[in-house]
Design a protein around this motif. Structure first.
Motif, PDB file in Angstrom:
ATOM      1  N   LEU A  94      -3.612   0.620  -7.827  1.00  0.00           N
ATOM      2  CA  LEU A  94      -3.537   1.970  -8.391  1.00  0.00           C
ATOM      3  C   LEU A  94      -4.879   2.405  -8.978  1.00  0.00           C
TER       4      LEU A  94
ATOM      5  N   PHE B 161       6.265  -1.783 -12.457  1.00  0.00           N
ATOM      6  CA  PHE B 161       6.011  -2.239 -11.087  1.00  0.00           C
ATOM      7  C   PHE B 161       5.892  -3.762 -11.057  1.00  0.00           C
TER       8      PHE B 161
ATOM      9  N   TRP C  38      -0.908  -4.767  -8.996  1.00  0.00           N
ATOM     10  CA  TRP C  38      -0.501  -3.352  -8.878  1.00  0.00           C
ATOM     11  C   TRP C  38      -1.539  -2.451  -9.528  1.00  0.00           C
TER      12      TRP C  38
ATOM     13  N   ALA D  81       0.838  -1.205   0.000  1.00  0.00           N
ATOM     14  CA  ALA D  81       0.000   0.000   0.000  1.00  0.00           C
ATOM     15  C   ALA D  81       0.869   1.249   0.000  1.00  0.00           C
TER      16      ALA D  81
ATOM     17  N   VAL E 239       4.211   9.034  -9.065  1.00  0.00           N
ATOM     18  CA  VAL E 239       4.765   8.992 -10.422  1.00  0.00           C
ATOM     19  C   VAL E 239       3.670   9.268 -11.460  1.00  0.00           C
ATOM     20  N   LEU E 240       2.478   8.671 -11.237  1.00  0.00           N
ATOM     21  CA  LEU E 240       1.387   8.865 -12.199  1.00  0.00           C
ATOM     22  C   LEU E 240       0.933  10.318 -12.236  1.00  0.00           C
ATOM     23  N   ILE E 241       0.833  10.948 -11.060  1.00  0.00           N
ATOM     24  CA  ILE E 241       0.446  12.359 -11.043  1.00  0.00           C
ATOM     25  C   ILE E 241       1.551  13.196 -11.689  1.00  0.00           C
TER      26      ILE E 241
ATOM     27  N   PHE F 155       3.904   1.545  -1.006  1.00  0.00           N
ATOM     28  CA  PHE F 155       4.605   1.684  -2.274  1.00  0.00           C
ATOM     29  C   PHE F 155       3.659   2.229  -3.353  1.00  0.00           C
ATOM     30  N   ALA F 156       2.423   1.682  -3.371  1.00  0.00           N
ATOM     31  CA  ALA F 156       1.462   2.114  -4.395  1.00  0.00           C
ATOM     32  C   ALA F 156       1.201   3.614  -4.284  1.00  0.00           C
ATOM     33  N   TRP F 157       1.089   4.106  -3.040  1.00  0.00           N
ATOM     34  CA  TRP F 157       0.805   5.537  -2.878  1.00  0.00           C
ATOM     35  C   TRP F 157       2.063   6.373  -3.037  1.00  0.00           C
TER      36      TRP F 157
ATOM     37  N   PHE G 230       5.012   5.741  -4.406  1.00  0.00           N
ATOM     38  CA  PHE G 230       5.664   5.737  -5.711  1.00  0.00           C
ATOM     39  C   PHE G 230       4.632   5.777  -6.841  1.00  0.00           C
ATOM     40  N   GLY G 231       3.664   4.838  -6.799  1.00  0.00           N
ATOM     41  CA  GLY G 231       2.722   4.715  -7.912  1.00  0.00           C
ATOM     42  C   GLY G 231       1.973   6.002  -8.182  1.00  0.00           C
ATOM     43  N   ILE G 232       1.211   6.454  -7.187  1.00  0.00           N
ATOM     44  CA  ILE G 232       0.366   7.625  -7.405  1.00  0.00           C
ATOM     45  C   ILE G 232       1.210   8.866  -7.660  1.00  0.00           C
TER      46      ILE G 232
ATOM     47  N   TRP H 117      -4.863  -1.962   0.608  1.00  0.00           N
ATOM     48  CA  TRP H 117      -4.959  -0.665   1.287  1.00  0.00           C
ATOM     49  C   TRP H 117      -6.379  -0.124   1.441  1.00  0.00           C
TER      50      TRP H 117
END
Lengths: 262, 553
Positions: B117, B276, B113, A239, A249-251, A241-243, A245-247, B304
């Motif tokens: 996301l 990812f 992933w 979770a 990087v996407l933003i 990591f997803a927020w 890094f993921g979010i 999450w």
């Protein structure tokens, strides 16, 4: 300096200052952060030398005769395995009173640990240091599968399925098992240090213990099949990591795509 | 139109074929000229859409190999510690996907992933829509569709999390079973109905499978269609700025600008998820072993987006009543069902709550700056704080081990934080918003502080202010004043009670809560006066009051 002074009231100045403070703090911590060394194996022990070491390093809490004081329990009958585990993992001597003795680099040589163990073992019968035949790691599928199942049923509720560790009540914890030697693992099972229950030979036979240890060491040696393992902590680190890094990087990509206009 | 020129390129031929049969040129002409405003925050929903496409693609691959069955089998494959271990078909096929099928683990990881996301991007998209007031008339329906999409996302995620039938997913299902059983009277019946007998039974995996691959994706697809259709139909909102009004849309045409941007963005999103999936491990099912109701692992948590329910369960004191021989488990019922139900209800109803309080019945196509609506912004931040505290509570064991704290202290601290945190966050955010509005007012009136101190010949010191240009100033002064509604008296001049007066009193209270504390926006006359004082040449405003939002019914 004049140029700098003129720019210090710009809105970006705060951001830059904050970034600099974070980098400096992070770098300082990286330099000052403690590092951990590893404990090692034993040789044959000398009871007399062990007694001298005991009086010098342990007697203030455990008593001159190792019969215990208000501060610490009696060591008569705890056996050589307990001493070897506690001292070689650096848990004893205790650095300060805390909910639980943490693992830390040991202050004693292998010979010191062996002598101390021999001395305490001479006080009364207790679990002995495990025989080498049970400390060899097995590699056949059947033993690994057996070890994995035994670990899931008996150990995972505190130590986590891959031995990443877990919390207990009031600041106590089941420590991570990475970097623990097979001998220390075996000793922990037979002596039940701190909050851990004892797994005697009637519970888990020596071969069962060997299977559990073999599985844990297998996990430690295998590379993570899926890539970077994020500490094997499960959905929470995923979770994060997803927020983080993921979010982010996407933003960032969205900002980049719309940057040229408006 | 029978007399047409023959196109002489291949693309022209195809276009002509489609145009003469479907009338495609009209549709393309209309669509390609459709304008969209440009801002990074308008692309957050796109991230969700593209994650969903990635989910459909990777999920289709997974269905080719996954066996949705709880029938017993033994795994025979590359992963040594589970070789020849008895387990369900579902878990064995997940292991085969991970170790024995080329590209299977990559697809599993990309799928997982993308799922995390997908819901995260829906969440930030929802934040954007909420804080800018994009849900206001005429877009309330689309807000509701979006909320349902987010809930369906949670359902899709949870059903997928449960499918591999490993120890982690089984423990998650066990909690769901407990929550269902906590419903008074019908709980046990519902649980037996869902699991086709006593937990875990042999039906839950095939049932969840059909929910996961058919029911929920179908609903999501249909609602995404409606969601995007409404954005098209109602036109996209835009941020306030010079030249942007409720009657126009300032932006770029779909073709070629947005077709290129959106198409490119899809590949960026897909690429990030593929990276990812390639490099970062997620849900290592082989670590957990087959599901068995007796063991559990330390650090067992949901993905999450369900953490908040798990956290609420961990924070709830163990209240349990026995009424006439029946146990009512408030310790599970409240955090597991009532609380999430309330949170969802407020989420969906918010646009109507706010328009009831403001009495504003106009259409809005220009977005609010969050600072200009302090109570809405503060309520949003308070909700985020509440949600985050609950999610943190689900990680209490990891917080304890990684920060060296006592899990009991963490639980108690978070219990208080869950109750006191949101009001404190509300108050602080509201003050910050009002402060920013005051700052905007200052900026519009006097300009930016330059830090240059000038001493006059008389010995007077003053700081030079650099006036804003009129485009920058527009942003600071464009918004409407919002004031609490004024209602007619409860009793008319003849002493007759007005119908609905009691309901109106509640409405008045809500309206005051929303709009009592406010900074009045600058009027043109105030601006003019200020600028005359500053000896700047400025076109004088007409000098009348700004129009105020019409109040009442």
């Amino acid at each position: 300096m004049k140029g700098l002074a003129a720019r210090r009231r710009r809105p970006l100045a705060t951001v830059v200052l904050l970034l600099m403070a974070l980098v400096v703090t992070g770098a300082a911590y990286a330099v000052a952060a403690p590092t951990f060394a590893n404990a090692s194996t034993t040789a044959a022990g000398d009871v007399q030398r062990g007694r001298d070491l005991f009086v010098a390093s342990c007697a203030s809490c455990h008593g001159a005769q190792a019969t215990g004081t208000r501060a610490a329990p009696s060591l008569v009958g705890v056996g050589a395995a307990a001493v070897d585990f506690q001292v070689s993992t650096g848990r004893m001597p205790l650095a300060n009173t805390a909910p639980q003795a943490p693992r830390k680099p040991t202050e004693f040589t292998q010979q010191d640990v062996a002598d101390l163990s021999a001395y305490v073992a001479s006080l009364g019968p207790g679990p002995a240091i495990p025989e080498d035949q049970y400390l060899n790691l097995k590699t056949d599928d059947e033993s690994l599968a057996k070890g994995a199942e035994l670990f899931r049923v008996n150990c995972a509720m505190c130590h986590n399925v891959v031995g990443a560790g877990g919390a207990l009540t009031r600041g106590k914890y089941a420590p991570p098992l990475e970097g623990v030697t097979p001998k220390q693992m075996y000793e922990a099972m037979v002596t039940g240090p701190q909050s851990m229950p004892v797994f005697n030979d009637a519970n888990l036979s020596p071969t069962d213990k060997q299977d559990v240890i073999s599985y844990l060491k297998y996990l430690e040696e295998q590379p993570s099949p899926g890539g970077f393992s994020l500490g094997s902590l499960g959905p929470v680190s995923e979770a994060l990591f997803a927020w983080a890094f993921g979010i982010v990087v996407l933003i960032g990509a969205a900002v980049w795509l719309t940057a040229k206009s408006s | 139109m029978s007399q047409t020129t023959t196109p002489n390129t291949a693309a022209g031929g195809v276009a002509d074929f489609l145009d003469t049969r479907l009338g495609a040129s009209k549709a393309v002409r209309g669509l390609s000229r459709k304008l969209f405003p440009d801002h990074w925050s308008f692309m957050l929903g796109e991230i969700a859409l593209y994650s969903f496409i990635v989910l459909l693609l990777s999920g289709t691959f997974l269905t080719l190999f996954f066996v949705p069955s709880m029938g017993m089998t033994t795994y025979e494959g590359a992963y040594a510690p589970l070789n020849n271990v008895p387990m369900s078909e579902a878990y064995a096929s997940t292991l085969r996907l991970s170790f024995d099928i080329r590209g299977g683990l990559l697809m599993r990881q990309v799928h997982h992933w993308a799922a995390l996301l997908f819901i995260a991007s829906m969440t930030v998209h929802m934040f954007r829509v909420f804080f800018t007031g994009a849900f206001r008339k005429p877009r309330e329906l689309n807000w509701m569709i979006g909320s349902v999409l987010a809930l369906l996302g949670l359902g899709a995620g949870f059903s997928g999390y449960s499918l591999p039938d490993d120890l982690l997913s089984g423990n998650g299902l066990r909690i769901i079973d407990g929550v269902i059983k906590s419903i008074p009277v019908v709980g046990t019946y519902l649980s037996f109905f869902l699991f086709d007998g006593e937990f875990p039974g042999e039906s839950i995996i095939p049932r969840l499978y059909i929910v996961h691959v058919l029911l929920i994706p179908g609903l999501i697809l249909a609602l995404v269609g409606a969601h995007l259709g409404l954005v098209f139909w109602q036109k996209h909102t835009q941020y306030p700025g010079p030249g942007r009004t409720n009657q126009n849309v300032v932006g770029f045409p779909l073709l070629p600008v947005y077709a290129a941007k959106a198409g490119g963005f899809f590949f960026v999103v897909f690429g990030i998820m593929a990276l990812f999936g390639s490099f970062v491990s997620i849900n290592s099912v082989w670590n957990y072993g087959p599901y068995d109701p007796s063991p559990i692992s330390a650090g067992t948590q949901p993905d999450w987006y369900i953490l908040f329910i798990d956290g609420a369960l961990r924070l709830m004191p163990g209240w349990e009543w026995t009424v006439a021989g029946f146990t009512i488990s408030f310790n599970i019922l409240i955090p597991g069902l009532i609380l999430p139900g309330l949170m969802t209800g407020i989420l969906i109803a918010w646009p109507f709550l706010e328009s009831w309080a403001s009495g504003d019945r106009r259409e809005h196509h220009v977005l609010d700056r969050p600072r200009n609506v302090p109570v809405r912004t503060a309520a949003g931040v308070a909700a985020i704080v509440f949600y985050t505290v609950l999610a943190l509570a689900a990680t209490n064991d990891l917080l304890a081990t990684h920060l060296g704290l006592s899990i009991n202290d963490i639980t108690w601290t978070l219990r208080f934080t869950a109750i006191l945190g949101p009001p404190i966050a509300f108050w602080i955010t509201k003050r910050i918003c009002l402060g920013l509005q005051r700052h905007d007012r200052e900026l519009a009136l006097h300009g930016r502080e330059t830090g240059r101190i000038v001493r006059t010949a008389d010995g007077e010191y003053f700081e030079v202010h650099e006036p804003l240009n009129e485009y920058d100033r527009w942003l600071l002064v464009q918004h409407d004043a919002r004031r609490p509604i004024e209602l007619p008296p409860d009793v008319d001049e003849n002493g007759v009670a007005r119908p609905g007066a009691r309901k109106d009193r509640i409405r008045q209270k809500l309206s005051r809560w929303f709009y009592e504390d406010r900074i009045e926006p600058l009027t043109p006359s105030e601006l003019a006066a200020s600028h005359a004082e500053h000896e700047h040449a400025l076109e004088a405003g007409e000098g009348e009051e700004r129009p105020v939002v019409t109040t009442g019914r």
